[in-house]
Design a protein around this motif. Structure first.
Motif, mmCIF file in Angstrom:
data_model
loop_
_atom_site.group_PDB
_atom_site.id
_atom_site.type_symbol
_atom_site.label_atom_id
_atom_site.label_comp_id
_atom_site.label_asym_id
_atom_site.label_seq_id
_atom_site.Cartn_x
_atom_site.Cartn_y
_atom_site.Cartn_z
ATOM 1 N N ALA A 1 0.849 -1.211 0.000
ATOM 2 C CA ALA A 1 0.000 0.000 0.000
ATOM 3 C C ALA A 1 0.877 1.251 0.000
ATOM 4 O O ALA A 1 1.770 1.367 -0.837
ATOM 5 C CB ALA A 1 -0.974 -0.031 1.174
ATOM 6 N N ALA A 2 0.676 2.165 0.962
ATOM 7 C CA ALA A 2 1.457 3.405 0.995
ATOM 8 C C ALA A 2 2.728 3.270 1.819
ATOM 9 O O ALA A 2 3.433 4.268 2.034
ATOM 10 C CB ALA A 2 0.594 4.540 1.556
ATOM 11 N N TYR B 1 -2.272 3.690 9.705
ATOM 12 C CA TYR B 1 -3.463 3.143 9.058
ATOM 13 C C TYR B 1 -4.604 3.025 10.063
ATOM 14 O O TYR B 1 -4.380 2.770 11.245
ATOM 15 C CB TYR B 1 -3.162 1.758 8.475
ATOM 16 N N ASN C 1 -10.219 5.666 -0.711
ATOM 17 C CA ASN C 1 -8.845 5.522 -0.216
ATOM 18 C C ASN C 1 -8.239 4.267 -0.850
ATOM 19 O O ASN C 1 -8.534 3.144 -0.426
ATOM 20 C CB ASN C 1 -8.841 5.419 1.313
ATOM 21 N N GLN D 1 -5.158 3.364 -0.834
ATOM 22 C CA GLN D 1 -3.978 2.844 -0.124
ATOM 23 C C GLN D 1 -4.416 1.982 1.064
ATOM 24 O O GLN D 1 -4.342 2.390 2.215
ATOM 25 C CB GLN D 1 -3.086 4.005 0.339
ATOM 26 N N ASP E 1 -1.965 -6.427 -0.416
ATOM 27 C CA ASP E 1 -2.758 -5.364 -1.051
ATOM 28 C C ASP E 1 -3.369 -5.813 -2.376
ATOM 29 O O ASP E 1 -3.924 -4.998 -3.115
ATOM 30 C CB ASP E 1 -1.968 -4.073 -1.211
ATOM 31 N N PHE F 1 -4.974 3.682 4.786
ATOM 32 C CA PHE F 1 -3.927 4.661 5.082
ATOM 33 C C PHE F 1 -4.494 6.003 5.553
ATOM 34 O O PHE F 1 -5.355 6.600 4.899
ATOM 35 C CB PHE F 1 -3.056 4.883 3.845
ATOM 36 N N GLU F 2 -4.035 6.432 6.690
ATOM 37 C CA GLU F 2 -4.212 7.760 7.276
ATOM 38 C C GLU F 2 -5.627 8.102 7.728
ATOM 39 O O GLU F 2 -5.824 8.589 8.827
ATOM 40 C CB GLU F 2 -3.693 8.855 6.335
#
Length: 202
Positions: free
Chosen positions: A56-57, A64, A107, A109, A126, A159-160
């Motif tokens: 992913a990222a 995450y 999203n 990621q 992923d 992610f995020e």
């Protein structure tokens, strides 16, 4: 293949989630200096801020937002029993329900693991064509999980941040808590269905 997923959080965190219109990762929340009612193990959360992600990222697991592939997770059992970092039990814990495809639309990621993401030997994946490799019906959703505790803790990670509009339901243990949640989201533009699901709890 789309799969339902569940993120648990304390009701005290809901106002902040609504204010920001998203769920932040632990790493991002810390950077933003946001208050949070932690219900998990602090030492595991700190470790996840350092454990590397190779798909992913990239970054670390703490960057995450985590979801389980079932409600009534192993961590909820730990919360129910009480642990050194949180003693108030499960009664005010919410299940925020979405699905893998809906979150991935906003999203890209994201990845998932075959067991608890914090374990050294967890596989980070992923390629979502492989999500069918998880035994969601016979193992992850199983009520009695002592024989496959690690597998039940497989995770979906975004992610995020995860947008609030991707949350489809809020599961709670009692009608009293449902009423509290309904009052909190009353003025929100996006209002997920609030459902009373005592079977999602211990």
């Amino acid at each position: 293949m789309t799969v339902k997923i569940s993120h648990i959080t304390h009701i005290d965190n809901l106002a902040s989630i609504l204010e920001h219109s998203c769920l932040w990762s632990d790493s991002k929340r810390i950077k933003l200096g946001l208050a949070n009612q932690n219900i998990g193990y602090s030492h595991i959360k700190k470790r996840r801020l350092l454990r590397l992600v190779n798909v992913a990222a990239g970054g670390t697991i703490g960057q995450y937002v985590p979801f389980n592939f079932c409600p009534r997770s192993v961590m909820l059992f730990v919360i129910h029993k009480g642990h050194p970092d949180f003693q108030d039990g499960q009664d005010r814990v919410l299940h925020l329900i979405s699905d893998t495809d809906t979150i991935r639309l906003s999203n890209q990621q994201c990845f998932f693991t075959d067991i608890h993401a914090d374990l050294d030997y967890a596989e980070q994946i992923d390629d979502f064509d492989r999500i069918g490799e998880l035994d969601i019906q016979r193992i992850i959703n199983e009520k009695y999980w002592q024989d496959f505790k690690e597998e039940k803790q497989a995770e979906f990670l975004a992610f995020e941040s995860v947008q609030w509009v991707t949350i489809q339901q809020i599961g709670v243990k009692t009608q009293a808590l449902a009423d509290e949640v309904s009052a909190l989201i009353q003025t929100a533009q996006h209002k997920p269905e609030v459902v009373v699901r005592p079977q999602w709890y211990y």
